[in-house]
Enzyme design. Sequence first.
Site, PDB file in Angstrom:
ATOM      1  CE  LYS A  11      -3.758  -2.523   2.304  1.00 39.54           C
ATOM      2  NZ  LYS A  11      -4.652  -2.594   3.497  1.00 39.54           N
ATOM      3  CE1 TYR A  51      -9.205  -3.551   0.674  1.00 40.12           C
ATOM      4  CE2 TYR A  51      -8.510  -1.487  -0.323  1.00 40.12           C
ATOM      5  CZ  TYR A  51      -8.219  -2.629   0.416  1.00 40.12           C
ATOM      6  OH  TYR A  51      -6.938  -2.836   0.886  1.00 40.12           O
ATOM      7  CG  ASN A 114      -3.512  -2.747   7.008  1.00 42.22           C
ATOM      8  OD1 ASN A 114      -3.381  -2.289   5.875  1.00 42.22           O
ATOM      9  ND2 ASN A 114      -4.562  -3.463   7.370  1.00 42.22           N
ATOM     10  CG  HIS A 117      -4.879  -6.503  -0.500  1.00 45.43           C
ATOM     11  ND1 HIS A 117      -6.098  -6.599   0.127  1.00 45.43           N
ATOM     12  CD2 HIS A 117      -4.938  -7.357  -1.567  1.00 45.43           C
ATOM     13  CE1 HIS A 117      -6.873  -7.458  -0.556  1.00 45.43           C
ATOM     14  NE2 HIS A 117      -6.198  -7.925  -1.585  1.00 45.43           N
ATOM     15  CD  GLU A 128      -8.412  -9.301  -4.001  1.00 44.04           C
ATOM     16  OE1 GLU A 128      -7.245  -9.579  -3.644  1.00 44.04           O
ATOM     17  OE2 GLU A 128      -9.356  -9.175  -3.195  1.00 44.04           O
TER      18      GLU A 128
HETATM   19  P1  DAT Z   1      -7.577  -7.299   5.370  1.00 43.95           P
HETATM   20  O1  DAT Z   1      -6.786  -6.204   4.684  1.00 43.95           O
HETATM   21  O2  DAT Z   1      -6.811  -7.876   6.532  1.00 43.95           O
HETATM   22  O3  DAT Z   1      -8.072  -8.350   4.416  1.00 43.95           O
HETATM   23  P2  DAT Z   1     -10.309  -6.300   5.421  1.00 43.95           P
HETATM   24  O4  DAT Z   1     -10.461  -6.919   4.079  1.00 43.95           O
HETATM   25  O5  DAT Z   1     -11.307  -6.623   6.467  1.00 43.95           O
HETATM   26  O6  DAT Z   1      -8.855  -6.607   6.037  1.00 43.95           O
HETATM   27  O7  DAT Z   1     -10.286  -4.715   5.267  1.00 43.95           O
HETATM   28  C1  DAT Z   1      -9.586  -4.131   4.196  1.00 43.95           C
HETATM   29  C2  DAT Z   1      -8.826  -2.935   4.698  1.00 43.95           C
HETATM   30  O8  DAT Z   1      -9.736  -1.962   5.201  1.00 43.95           O
HETATM   31  C3  DAT Z   1      -7.882  -3.229   5.868  1.00 43.95           C
HETATM   32  O9  DAT Z   1      -6.635  -3.714   5.439  1.00 43.95           O
HETATM   33  C4  DAT Z   1      -7.768  -1.875   6.502  1.00 43.95           C
HETATM   34  C5  DAT Z   1      -9.151  -1.293   6.299  1.00 43.95           C
HETATM   35  N1  DAT Z   1      -9.983  -1.527   7.493  1.00 43.95           N
HETATM   36  C6  DAT Z   1     -10.549  -2.696   7.870  1.00 43.95           C
HETATM   37  N2  DAT Z   1     -11.222  -2.570   9.017  1.00 43.95           N
HETATM   38  C7  DAT Z   1     -11.068  -1.271   9.391  1.00 43.95           C
HETATM   39  C8  DAT Z   1     -11.524  -0.487  10.485  1.00 43.95           C
HETATM   40  N3  DAT Z   1     -12.285  -1.008  11.449  1.00 43.95           N
HETATM   41  N4  DAT Z   1     -11.160   0.817  10.519  1.00 43.95           N
HETATM   42  C9  DAT Z   1     -10.396   1.368   9.551  1.00 43.95           C
HETATM   43  N5  DAT Z   1      -9.950   0.686   8.475  1.00 43.95           N
HETATM   44  C10 DAT Z   1     -10.271  -0.606   8.402  1.00 43.95           C
HETATM   45 MG    MG Z   2      -9.459  -8.205   2.861  1.00 47.10          MG
END
Ligand code: DAT
Ligand code: MG
Length: 151
Positions: A11, A51, A114, A117, A128
């Site tokens: 990212k 997303y 974080n 991805h 993807e």
């Molecule tokens: P991951 O990236 O571990 O697959 P995800 O698909 O649930 O997690 O969410 C995608 C991204 O969205 C994640 O990397 C960071 C952001 N995100 C997820 N939950 C969040 C939250 N509660 N607050 C802020 N950003 C969040």
């Molecule tokens: Mg995810």
Amino acid sequence: EDVQQTYIMIKPDGVQRGLVGEIISRFEHKGFTLKGLKLFQCPTELAEEHYRDLKSKSFFPKLVKYITSGPVVCMAWEGPGIVAAARKLIGATNPLQAEPGTIRGDLAIQVGRNVVHGSDSQENGQREVALWFKDGELCEWTQEITPWLRE
Ligand code: DAT
Ligand code: MG
């Protein structure tokens, strides 16, 4: 053998912080095979499509803004069981909950930054990789060390 493809993306924070080599190394050293790689400025529509399952979340606009805030490194990786294995290498979504030794556990402190991805299912891995790479951008090649990684 269960050879799968997954989409891994460094990212904008990972690129800005100079973590590109470090993150690619985690996958290289593990023994997976790189099939596609590019530095890319992601347009808003692509971030929204990537997303799309999170569209209803309150953080969705911020997430799209973050992903489009600078170049990302797009990667397609291949290997046996790679979808789940890559998720393990990456660690939990919230870096403070991610185990030490994982990418997020070692390199990040906040869910909104974080650094990386990884696809969460084989189906999303396919989806993807196809979403982020055009025809001809992936490389079919033989990794000569494969017999030293898999019997
Ligand atoms: P991951 O990236 O571990 O697959 P995800 O698909 O649930 O997690 O969410 C995608 C991204 O969205 C994640 O990397 C960071 C952001 N995100 C997820 N939950 C969040 C939250 N509660 N607050 C802020 N950003 C969040
Ligand atoms: Mg995810």
